[in-house]
Design a protein around this motif. Sequence first.
Motif, PDB file in Angstrom:
ATOM      1  N   ASP A  32       0.842  -1.201   0.000  1.00  0.00           N
ATOM      2  CA  ASP A  32       0.000   0.000   0.000  1.00  0.00           C
ATOM      3  C   ASP A  32       0.877   1.251   0.000  1.00  0.00           C
ATOM      4  O   ASP A  32       0.624   2.210  -0.734  1.00  0.00           O
ATOM      5  CB  ASP A  32      -0.911   0.026   1.226  1.00  0.00           C
ATOM      6  N   PHE A  44      -7.608   4.975  -1.594  1.00  0.00           N
ATOM      7  CA  PHE A  44      -7.896   3.559  -1.347  1.00  0.00           C
ATOM      8  C   PHE A  44      -9.295   3.397  -0.767  1.00  0.00           C
ATOM      9  O   PHE A  44      -9.759   4.234   0.002  1.00  0.00           O
ATOM     10  CB  PHE A  44      -6.917   2.981  -0.319  1.00  0.00           C
ATOM     11  N   LEU A  62      -6.608  -1.735   3.420  1.00  0.00           N
ATOM     12  CA  LEU A  62      -6.795  -0.970   2.197  1.00  0.00           C
ATOM     13  C   LEU A  62      -7.089  -1.923   1.049  1.00  0.00           C
ATOM     14  O   LEU A  62      -6.412  -2.931   0.880  1.00  0.00           O
ATOM     15  CB  LEU A  62      -5.543  -0.138   1.903  1.00  0.00           C
ATOM     16  N   PHE A  65      -7.684   0.760  -5.260  1.00  0.00           N
ATOM     17  CA  PHE A  65      -7.313   2.175  -5.237  1.00  0.00           C
ATOM     18  C   PHE A  65      -7.591   2.821  -6.581  1.00  0.00           C
ATOM     19  O   PHE A  65      -7.691   2.157  -7.608  1.00  0.00           O
ATOM     20  CB  PHE A  65      -5.838   2.355  -4.836  1.00  0.00           C
TER      21      PHE A  65
END
Length: 76
Positions: A32, A44, A62, A65
């Motif tokens: 991430d 995200f 997360l 995205f």
Amino acid sequence: MVTKITWQKAGHVTEPGRYMFRFGWLNVAAEDLAIWEQFPDATFTLVQMPAGAADGMEEFHLGAFEVPAHPLPDRQ
């Protein structure tokens, strides 16, 4: 409701780990961070993890995205 988070809202975290936010715990992986370092304006999707935190707080990681088509100007 889908909740999203930016690197700015995450406090520009620099290390993988588990961070406490007002909405609960956020688990950030090295992968991430690599995306945020390459695309600082990426957003995200927060994905809720199954219940189980001992402190009763919700826990998230997360997910997918998005990278803005037109990056925001530098904020210095």
